[in-house]
Design a protein around this motif. Structure first.
Motif, PDB file in Angstrom:
ATOM      1  N   LYS A 125      -9.550  -9.383  -8.258  1.00 37.58           N
ATOM      2  CA  LYS A 125      -9.469  -7.948  -7.979  1.00 37.58           C
ATOM      3  C   LYS A 125      -8.949  -7.670  -6.572  1.00 37.58           C
ATOM      4  O   LYS A 125      -8.157  -6.761  -6.365  1.00 37.58           O
ATOM      5  CB  LYS A 125     -10.856  -7.305  -8.119  1.00 37.58           C
ATOM      6  CG  LYS A 125     -11.319  -7.099  -9.538  1.00 37.58           C
ATOM      7  CD  LYS A 125     -12.736  -6.514  -9.523  1.00 37.58           C
ATOM      8  CE  LYS A 125     -13.289  -6.366 -10.930  1.00 37.58           C
ATOM      9  NZ  LYS A 125     -14.710  -5.974 -10.911  1.00 37.58           N
ATOM     10  N   ILE A 126      -9.435  -8.436  -5.601  1.00 37.05           N
ATOM     11  CA  ILE A 126      -9.067  -8.087  -4.230  1.00 37.05           C
ATOM     12  C   ILE A 126      -7.782  -8.754  -3.752  1.00 37.05           C
ATOM     13  O   ILE A 126      -7.170  -8.293  -2.805  1.00 37.05           O
ATOM     14  CB  ILE A 126     -10.216  -8.370  -3.228  1.00 37.05           C
ATOM     15  CG1 ILE A 126     -10.609  -9.832  -3.232  1.00 37.05           C
ATOM     16  CG2 ILE A 126     -11.413  -7.477  -3.521  1.00 37.05           C
ATOM     17  CD1 ILE A 126     -11.722 -10.164  -2.240  1.00 37.05           C
ATOM     18  N   GLY A 186     -14.479  -1.540 -10.024  1.00 35.63           N
ATOM     19  CA  GLY A 186     -13.080  -1.785 -10.363  1.00 35.63           C
ATOM     20  C   GLY A 186     -12.880  -2.265 -11.795  1.00 35.63           C
ATOM     21  O   GLY A 186     -13.738  -2.078 -12.652  1.00 35.63           O
ATOM     22  N   GLU A 187     -11.738  -2.905 -12.029  1.00 29.51           N
ATOM     23  CA  GLU A 187     -11.333  -3.278 -13.385  1.00 29.51           C
ATOM     24  C   GLU A 187     -12.321  -4.233 -14.050  1.00 29.51           C
ATOM     25  O   GLU A 187     -12.656  -5.282 -13.490  1.00 29.51           O
ATOM     26  CB  GLU A 187      -9.962  -3.949 -13.344  1.00 29.51           C
ATOM     27  CG  GLU A 187      -8.810  -3.014 -13.120  1.00 29.51           C
ATOM     28  CD  GLU A 187      -7.496  -3.787 -13.154  1.00 29.51           C
ATOM     29  OE1 GLU A 187      -6.829  -3.787 -14.187  1.00 29.51           O
ATOM     30  OE2 GLU A 187      -7.150  -4.408 -12.130  1.00 29.51           O
ATOM     31  N   MET A 214       0.807  -1.208   0.000  1.00 26.19           N
ATOM     32  CA  MET A 214       0.000   0.000   0.000  1.00 26.19           C
ATOM     33  C   MET A 214       0.846   1.267   0.000  1.00 26.19           C
ATOM     34  O   MET A 214       1.903   1.316   0.620  1.00 26.19           O
ATOM     35  CB  MET A 214      -0.917   0.046   1.218  1.00 26.19           C
ATOM     36  CG  MET A 214      -2.091   0.986   1.009  1.00 26.19           C
ATOM     37  SD  MET A 214      -3.048   1.269   2.511  1.00 26.19           S
ATOM     38  CE  MET A 214      -2.236   2.729   3.127  1.00 26.19           C
ATOM     39  N   SER A 253      -5.423   6.095  -1.314  1.00 20.41           N
ATOM     40  CA  SER A 253      -4.492   4.978  -1.135  1.00 20.41           C
ATOM     41  C   SER A 253      -4.463   4.111  -2.380  1.00 20.41           C
ATOM     42  O   SER A 253      -5.436   4.021  -3.125  1.00 20.41           O
ATOM     43  CB  SER A 253      -4.876   4.127   0.082  1.00 20.41           C
ATOM     44  OG  SER A 253      -6.125   3.515  -0.122  1.00 20.41           O
ATOM     45  N   THR A 311      -5.092  -1.254  -6.801  1.00 12.00           N
ATOM     46  CA  THR A 311      -6.274  -0.388  -6.766  1.00 12.00           C
ATOM     47  C   THR A 311      -5.866   1.061  -6.502  1.00 12.00           C
ATOM     48  O   THR A 311      -4.740   1.346  -6.100  1.00 12.00           O
ATOM     49  CB  THR A 311      -7.223  -0.761  -5.611  1.00 12.00           C
ATOM     50  OG1 THR A 311      -6.554  -0.481  -4.369  1.00 12.00           O
ATOM     51  CG2 THR A 311      -7.637  -2.201  -5.662  1.00 12.00           C
ATOM     52  N   CYS A 312      -6.830   1.919  -6.667  1.00 15.76           N
ATOM     53  CA  CYS A 312      -6.733   3.306  -6.212  1.00 15.76           C
ATOM     54  C   CYS A 312      -8.054   3.629  -5.540  1.00 15.76           C
ATOM     55  O   CYS A 312      -9.113   3.515  -6.164  1.00 15.76           O
ATOM     56  CB  CYS A 312      -6.507   4.222  -7.402  1.00 15.76           C
ATOM     57  SG  CYS A 312      -6.811   5.954  -7.026  1.00 15.76           S
ATOM     58  N   GLU A 313      -8.023   4.005  -4.263  1.00 15.85           N
ATOM     59  CA  GLU A 313      -9.254   4.332  -3.546  1.00 15.85           C
ATOM     60  C   GLU A 313      -9.105   5.682  -2.850  1.00 15.85           C
ATOM     61  O   GLU A 313      -8.067   5.969  -2.258  1.00 15.85           O
ATOM     62  CB  GLU A 313      -9.568   3.287  -2.450  1.00 15.85           C
ATOM     63  CG  GLU A 313      -9.845   1.883  -2.944  1.00 15.85           C
ATOM     64  CD  GLU A 313     -11.222   1.699  -3.565  1.00 15.85           C
ATOM     65  OE1 GLU A 313     -12.084   2.598  -3.428  1.00 15.85           O
ATOM     66  OE2 GLU A 313     -11.428   0.642  -4.197  1.00 15.85           O
ATOM     67  N   ARG A 334      -9.012   7.197 -12.521  1.00 14.74           N
ATOM     68  CA  ARG A 334      -9.449   5.912 -13.083  1.00 14.74           C
ATOM     69  C   ARG A 334     -10.144   6.171 -14.421  1.00 14.74           C
ATOM     70  O   ARG A 334     -10.863   7.153 -14.572  1.00 14.74           O
ATOM     71  CB  ARG A 334     -10.445   5.208 -12.146  1.00 14.74           C
ATOM     72  CG  ARG A 334      -9.844   4.695 -10.849  1.00 14.74           C
ATOM     73  CD  ARG A 334     -10.955   4.425  -9.848  1.00 14.74           C
ATOM     74  NE  ARG A 334     -11.775   5.605  -9.704  1.00 14.74           N
ATOM     75  CZ  ARG A 334     -11.452   6.652  -8.957  1.00 14.74           C
ATOM     76  NH1 ARG A 334     -10.349   6.657  -8.251  1.00 14.74           N
ATOM     77  NH2 ARG A 334     -12.245   7.714  -8.901  1.00 14.74           N
ATOM     78  N   ARG A 363      -3.450   0.155  -3.418  1.00 18.08           N
ATOM     79  CA  ARG A 363      -3.028  -1.203  -3.040  1.00 18.08           C
ATOM     80  C   ARG A 363      -2.124  -1.724  -4.150  1.00 18.08           C
ATOM     81  O   ARG A 363      -2.442  -1.559  -5.329  1.00 18.08           O
ATOM     82  CB  ARG A 363      -4.251  -2.119  -2.901  1.00 18.08           C
ATOM     83  CG  ARG A 363      -5.226  -1.691  -1.831  1.00 18.08           C
ATOM     84  CD  ARG A 363      -4.757  -2.123  -0.447  1.00 18.08           C
ATOM     85  NE  ARG A 363      -5.564  -1.496   0.587  1.00 18.08           N
ATOM     86  CZ  ARG A 363      -5.381  -1.698   1.882  1.00 18.08           C
ATOM     87  NH1 ARG A 363      -4.410  -2.492   2.305  1.00 18.08           N
ATOM     88  NH2 ARG A 363      -6.136  -1.089   2.757  1.00 18.08           N
TER      89      ARG A 363
END
Lengths: 465, 465
Positions: free
Chosen positions: B299-300, B290-291, B205, B333, B305-307, B243, B335
């Motif tokens: 995905k997880i 998401g993607e 992260m 953040s 990611t970008c959150e 995104r 990931r």
């Protein structure tokens, strides 16, 4: 009546310290109307004003509404039109309170770096100081001559900063009592510290609060990030799409009823010598935002806008929290001009948001007020006399201007009571209204009181009905 | 050592009520590491744990750092590898606190609607309950046999939820003392309430906080709206651009070092029978974000990611305030997986924000931690023994999984101490970590204690160096 004017003006000058003290007392009352916790203070401000009017010969009282109360006072006067004077005793919230250099509700008279004397405190300029200029002018007339030059009704509101939902119904229910020949609204500014102005164009406003909900609870961004909808992402997408790259608002139908500025007005405004660089530079900016290809003065007086006034969601405390929040929120407002329809724009906004929403998200809306823009005729006898009186007081020709802010009462006076309203005020662009360290120049306060004394005299000289 | 295992397990069962009481005492300490106001509580939690370790034969102490302290404890044991156990005693903030059905720091044992017994309170699952499973297992071995099956070092951190900046320097400064054959990290979950798991993939992260400043003070949206830059508009434009429409992150170089998932792992994960609809439905969602074109589990566990974890600016109180704020803020953040470089991504983000900024706006950044993703070898003897012990306890084959969350210590163990870390934990997806009403199932706590008792025994049987 003009025979006595010099005595009245001399009395105002001699009584100035006490006028300031009285304003201090009013500013000390924390009448923040938008926050229900301050309802008691709003009532207290209303009672203080009713007492003040009563003490100078008005038949005055606090009048209940479903929200904060109104103050209504009537005083007889000499021959001349009956005027209805409007001001508001409620003020904006004070946050961020740590940016104030003195407590917002402990008014102070300070000497600024440029040598000007300033009264600092929340509401000094918006609108307690302004409405007190009129009351103090009436006080002086009463003290010197025992009565007012013309009959006056005073209407003071307590919800101008919080939507003003109860004003139009109150007018409707009290049409008879509020009947007058025309109205004065004292909630606007001068052109600059030496040039008086009457405002004849005002923008209207629609406020909307939205809450977008995605998941049913806050989520860990590690466990769910990349798969779960983040309502902040939805919100920023919705908000970013409200304006295109040229600064125009994208809502369907938004510009319906927005006309181009008449050439005559455009020419008058250009002659004002408005300094765009100084206007922006005073607040640390250098590049005009908003619609491309229009002057700053046109943008703020005659063009509609869309602004996000607040946004919040997720974690905003110290440090970091890896959360995907359940909800994200924003407060959005639109300034309106000309014939734009507030409710049509509200509906267009809501339809736009709903259309942008992923199917498993929901949105809630809270409407915060809605009023159309206002344009007044510029050649009425009342306006001419008022401009002449202001010119006499300030020694510079009074100008006719627009104002970017919304004063819904101007539209309500026309719609409900059939009255044109002349907007006369003594605020300055650097008064920091709605911001920390709000102030009202002593010259505005003193000159404002003297101005109203002259206007009352000017109107008494002949019929301007 | 395995001779005694049955006695140890029986002791654990008989002592469970007291184990719960001890966990309650630890949960009651408000050790929120991200908020400096709780520094005293963090120290108190560290001292409580050092005392707890000391009471069961560890040579333990609280160790100062520039931030919150570490707890280090060492206990001798029988023949077998020396393991380094890691957990963290700090917890997430508790807001929004009004969504908790009982006070977050007053733990309660409740029976849920599905009949499961749950320990409710902040930190019960993340990570106080988890680290206590290990301490309670050691306590049982000590009580029954007078010593541990293998030598153990315990390292408990107090800054896992707030960036953990002091952990790697502490490891570096205490390499000798922390030397071991491999590490256990207890901060992950089971596959489901009945299926134990060892986690071998973790996302890293990068956290960033940004503040965009436009005007030098808050402005009135009537007076300035349409001409003055609104930093919230700049912020939503910046954030919305992170995104694209397919859910991919747009930062240049963001996907450098991100590989596609090996077919073998993909197949294993597909065989898990992960129920996407149930996973999202449990939190009120139905459409994966998401993607595009990737499974939720991919995905997880295996995608970056970008959150936006927090956003704030302008007025967010009751009612409405027509302000154009001076500043707008967000916490963002990323990931990370595979070989993504945290610092390269931080710089790419900052360059992107700066490039989007109007020339008269400024931006400030605060970095909040940065750690790469982790992938562990899946065939080491230690892992095999650990999986076997877990399979024996839970009666179902232990699975090898990924985790979407970031546990920077896993990367630090490898980088600083040269240790592989096995991630074994007993949390469940519905534990509501970082959210109101966090809980830890009693079955996780009890089974977790028993699991560690078995793992210690299994490792003692032969060398797994």
């Amino acid at each position: 009546m003009t025979d006595c004017l010099d005595d009245v003006l001399a009395h105002i000058d001699a009584d100035l310290d006490k006028s300031i003290e009285r304003l201090f007392r009013l500013v000390e009352i924390e009448s923040i109307s938008t926050d229900p916790d301050y309802a008691g203070a709003c009532l207290q401000a209303a009672e203080w004003l009713a007492d003040a009017l009563d003490a100078i010969g008005f038949e005055a009282g606090v009048r209940r509404t479903p929200g904060h109360p109104m103050v209504v006072g009537r005083a007889p006067g000499g021959a001349g039109p009956h005027v209805l004077f409007y001001g508001h005793y409620d003020v904006q919230p004070v946050d961020p309170v740590d940016l104030w250099s003195s407590p917002p509700f402990q008014p102070k008279l300070v000497t600024a770096a440029d040598g000007s004397k300033q009264i600092v405190g929340r509401g000094t300029a918006d609108d307690k100081g302004q409405l007190m200029t009129f009351i103090e002018a009436c006080r002086a007339w009463k003290a010197v001559t025992g009565s007012l030059p013309i009959p006056v009704t005073v209407l003071l509101e307590g919800e101008e900063e919080s939507g003003g939902h109860n004003l139009a119904p109150f007018m409707e229910a009290n049409k008879q009592e509020l009947a007058a020949d025309f109205a004065f609204i004292c909630d606007t500014g001068m052109w600059d510290a030496k040039t008086p102005a009457v405002t004849t164009m005002l923008r209207g406003m629609v406020g909307e609060e939205i809450t977008i909900t995605a998941a049913s609870r806050d989520l860990h961004s590690g466990m769910y990030g990349g798969a779960a909808r983040n309502p902040i992402h939805v919100l920023v997408n919705v908000l970013d799409g409200l304006r295109d790259e040229t600064g125009r608002v994208t809502l369907p139908g938004f510009y319906d009823g927005v006309g181009e500025l008449p050439e005559a007005i455009k020419a008058q405004w250009e002659s004002l010598g408005f300094d765009e660089a100084a206007f922006l530079g005073e607040v640390g900016l250098s590049i005009p935002a908003g619609e491309a290809g229009r002057s700053v003065i046109e943008k703020i007086w005659a063009r509609p806008t869309c602004e996000v006034n607040g946004i919040w969601g997720g974690y905003s405390g110290k440090g970091f929290k890896t959360v995907i929040p359940s909800k994200a929120n924003a407060k959005v407002s639109f300034r309106l001009v000309d014939q734009q329809d507030p409710e049509a724009i509200r509906e267009s906004f809501r339809a736009y948001v709903r259309a942008k929403l992923p199917a498993d998200c929901t949105v809630e809306f809270i409407g915060h007020g809605g009023s159309p823009g206002v344009r007044l005729p510029s050649d009425s006898p009342a306006l001419v006399k008022t401009r002449d009186a202001l010119t006499a007081e300030w020694g510079k020709p009074c100008v006719t201007i627009g104002a970017g802010g919304s004063i819904p009462v101007a539209g309500d006076f026309k719609k409900v009571l059939g009255l044109d309203a002349l907007m006369v005020g003594f605020g300055l662009d650097d008064d920091r209204i709605h911001s920390p360290n709000e102030k009202y120049n002593l010259s505005s306060y003193h000159g404002g009181i003297r101005s109203w004394a002259r206007i009352l005299a000017a109107l008494s000289e002949g019929s301007v009905k």
